[in-house]
Design a protein around this motif. Structure first.
Motif, PDB file in Angstrom:
ATOM      1  N   THR A  57      36.135  39.898  33.122  1.00  0.00           N
ATOM      2  CA  THR A  57      35.681  38.372  32.402  1.00  0.00           C
ATOM      3  C   THR A  57      36.226  37.393  33.347  1.00  0.00           C
ATOM      4  OG1 THR A  57      37.840  38.163  31.235  1.00  0.00           O
ATOM      5  CG2 THR A  57      35.907  39.269  30.249  1.00  0.00           C
ATOM      6  N   LYS A  58      35.738  36.174  33.327  1.00  0.00           N
ATOM      7  CA  LYS A  58      36.085  35.064  34.144  1.00  0.00           C
ATOM      8  C   LYS A  58      37.499  34.665  33.857  1.00  0.00           C
ATOM      9  CE  LYS A  58      31.822  32.445  34.987  1.00  0.00           C
ATOM     10  NZ  LYS A  58      31.078  31.260  34.802  1.00  0.00           N
ATOM     11  N   ASN A  59      38.009  34.802  32.662  1.00  0.00           N
ATOM     12  CA  ASN A  59      39.386  34.320  32.236  1.00  0.00           C
ATOM     13  C   ASN A  59      40.359  35.524  32.919  1.00  0.00           C
ATOM     14  OD1 ASN A  59      41.317  32.983  30.805  1.00  0.00           O
ATOM     15  ND2 ASN A  59      41.182  34.060  29.044  1.00  0.00           N
ATOM     16  N   SER A  60      40.021  36.731  32.862  1.00  0.00           N
ATOM     17  CA  SER A  60      41.063  37.695  33.394  1.00  0.00           C
ATOM     18  C   SER A  60      41.107  37.351  35.058  1.00  0.00           C
ATOM     19  CB  SER A  60      40.468  39.117  33.272  1.00  0.00           C
ATOM     20  OG  SER A  60      39.327  39.291  33.738  1.00  0.00           O
ATOM     21  N   ASN A 116      40.649  34.588  36.380  1.00  0.00           N
ATOM     22  CA  ASN A 116      41.405  33.288  36.718  1.00  0.00           C
ATOM     23  C   ASN A 116      42.924  33.442  36.363  1.00  0.00           C
ATOM     24  OD1 ASN A 116      39.047  31.564  37.032  1.00  0.00           O
ATOM     25  ND2 ASN A 116      38.973  30.997  35.145  1.00  0.00           N
ATOM     26  N   ARG A 117      43.236  34.228  35.249  1.00  0.00           N
ATOM     27  CA  ARG A 117      44.570  34.619  35.107  1.00  0.00           C
ATOM     28  C   ARG A 117      45.124  35.342  36.216  1.00  0.00           C
ATOM     29  NH1 ARG A 117      44.600  38.111  30.417  1.00  0.00           N
ATOM     30  NH2 ARG A 117      42.323  37.718  30.426  1.00  0.00           N
ATOM     31  N   LYS A 144      45.931  32.710  38.956  1.00  0.00           N
ATOM     32  CA  LYS A 144      47.052  32.187  38.860  1.00  0.00           C
ATOM     33  C   LYS A 144      48.419  32.755  39.136  1.00  0.00           C
ATOM     34  CE  LYS A 144      48.815  29.429  34.814  1.00  0.00           C
ATOM     35  NZ  LYS A 144      48.455  29.145  33.468  1.00  0.00           N
TER      36      LYS A 144
END
Length: 131
Positions: free
Chosen positions: A106-109, A111-112, A115
């Motif tokens: 996923t995009k969120n994973s 990005n995490r 980061k």
């Protein structure tokens, strides 16, 4: 059609090793099960194919599946153990394994992950700087 026909199974007995004391030298308690897997009609062809692929090391050049048991001190218990082992093997190949579908993270994973990589890099950068 997917049930095991016991009349297709052949049993031979031999002297087994292990516990039994002096009795082990004179009784044939080790049970050998042989089953003609290539000519059997009791399992479906695709199930047979999966079984042969998974357990090819138990199949001899004549197309016979062979296992043995010498866990117990009696022929009948070793015979039942052979049948139990065969049924477990058949059950493990009964259904075709699920095909894995490739998925994207996923995009969120993503990005995490980026980061945390940035934070680690920043920590290392601060260690290098002189005060």
């Amino acid at each position: 059609m997917s049930t095991l026909d016991l009349s297709e199974l052949n049993f031979n007995y031999a002297r087994s090793s292990g516990k039994g004391g002096q009795n082990v030298n004179k009784t044939n308690t080790k049970a050998y099960l042989s089953w003609d897997i290539t000519n059997t009609q009791c399992i479906y062809p695709n199930h047979k194919k999966r079984f042969i692929e998974k357990y090819s090391n138990f199949i001899n050049a004549n197309g016979e599946f062979q296992i043995f048991s010498q866990e117990f001190r009696t022929q009948t218990l070793n015979r039942e153990d052979c049948i139990k082992k065969l049924k477990q093997m058949l059950e493990s190949t009964r259904f075709a394994p699920k095909q894995r579908r490739a998925t994207k993270p996923t995009k969120n994973s993503v990005n995490r992950r980026i980061k945390t990589k940035k934070m680690k890099g920043l920590t290392k950068k601060l260690r290098r700087e002189k005060f």
